[in-house]
Design a protein around this motif. Sequence first.
Motif, PDB file in Angstrom:
ATOM      1  N   ALA A 284       0.826  -1.216   0.000  1.00  0.00           N
ATOM      2  CA  ALA A 284       0.000   0.000   0.000  1.00  0.00           C
ATOM      3  C   ALA A 284       0.855   1.259   0.000  1.00  0.00           C
ATOM      4  O   ALA A 284       1.969   1.277   0.522  1.00  0.00           O
ATOM      5  N   THR A 285       0.329   2.326  -0.603  1.00  0.00           N
ATOM      6  CA  THR A 285       0.979   3.627  -0.566  1.00  0.00           C
ATOM      7  C   THR A 285       0.374   4.414   0.585  1.00  0.00           C
ATOM      8  O   THR A 285      -0.807   4.786   0.538  1.00  0.00           O
ATOM      9  N   LEU A 286       1.171   4.642   1.624  1.00  0.00           N
ATOM     10  CA  LEU A 286       0.691   5.265   2.857  1.00  0.00           C
ATOM     11  C   LEU A 286       1.516   6.518   3.170  1.00  0.00           C
ATOM     12  O   LEU A 286       1.805   6.818   4.327  1.00  0.00           O
ATOM     13  N   LYS A 287       1.846   7.239   2.142  1.00  0.00           N
ATOM     14  CA  LYS A 287       2.677   8.434   2.308  1.00  0.00           C
ATOM     15  C   LYS A 287       1.917   9.544   3.032  1.00  0.00           C
ATOM     16  O   LYS A 287       0.811   9.909   2.627  1.00  0.00           O
ATOM     17  N   ASP A 288       2.527  10.036   4.119  1.00  0.00           N
ATOM     18  CA  ASP A 288       1.945  11.128   4.907  1.00  0.00           C
ATOM     19  C   ASP A 288       0.548  10.789   5.437  1.00  0.00           C
ATOM     20  O   ASP A 288      -0.262  11.670   5.708  1.00  0.00           O
ATOM     21  N   THR A 289       0.278   9.513   5.588  1.00  0.00           N
ATOM     22  CA  THR A 289      -1.002   9.065   6.134  1.00  0.00           C
ATOM     23  C   THR A 289      -0.983   9.180   7.655  1.00  0.00           C
ATOM     24  O   THR A 289       0.016   8.867   8.301  1.00  0.00           O
ATOM     25  N   ASN A 290      -2.088   9.606   8.229  1.00  0.00           N
ATOM     26  CA  ASN A 290      -2.171   9.786   9.675  1.00  0.00           C
ATOM     27  C   ASN A 290      -2.880   8.593  10.322  1.00  0.00           C
ATOM     28  O   ASN A 290      -4.092   8.425  10.165  1.00  0.00           O
TER      29      ASN A 290
END
Length: 227
Positions: free
Chosen positions: A170-176
């Motif tokens: 998964a792409t979880l860039k800058d995810t909170n």
Amino acid sequence: MLRPGNSTMRFAQIAWVIALFSTEVAAFEPAHLAQLTNTHECFNCNLSGADLSGAALQGADLTLANLKGAQLENSNLKQSTLAEAELTGANLSGANLEGANLWYGKLQAANLSNAKVSEANLFAADLKEANLRLAYLKGANLSNANLQFVDLTLAQLEMAQLLLANLTGATLKDTNFEGANLLGANLEAADLSGAILRNANLTGANIEKAILCNTTMPDGHVLYVGC
């Protein structure tokens, strides 16, 4: 010149191709759309490909409905029931799904960018390759959900439940993920660059091969792994 036998076989093949194509492009049932519009109830309806952009469907019952490829951009589905609904490839960008029940929903490759999905029930939903960029999922239940290869860039998942969720690749860039429960979740090869995991529960989670570049861990420490 075709022999009678060959001609019959050729016509049968053409008929099969036409039937297959018709199935693929089959439109929604107009009567079902009218039923939904008038009653907000459409159990097991065929609404595939229907244009429901901006529709006011708060509290609607769409259990087991076929909404494959439907246009639901900016629609209001707050508190609606979409349990086991077919939403593969549907456009739900900007939609309001707050408190909606999407239990076991099929949302592969669906577009939920900028959608409001807080407190929604997505238990065991299939969201493989879905677009959830900038989605607001605070307090949502995504336990046992299939989130393989999803894009959750800049999404808000504070206090979300992700027990045993599959976030492989998964792409979880800058995810909170602050305060989220990721107990036993699979984050193998996920990109968590810039993600916030402060106070999150990662007990038993698999982070093998994950990118943890400028990633804030549960204890507040920032890692720079895989940058």
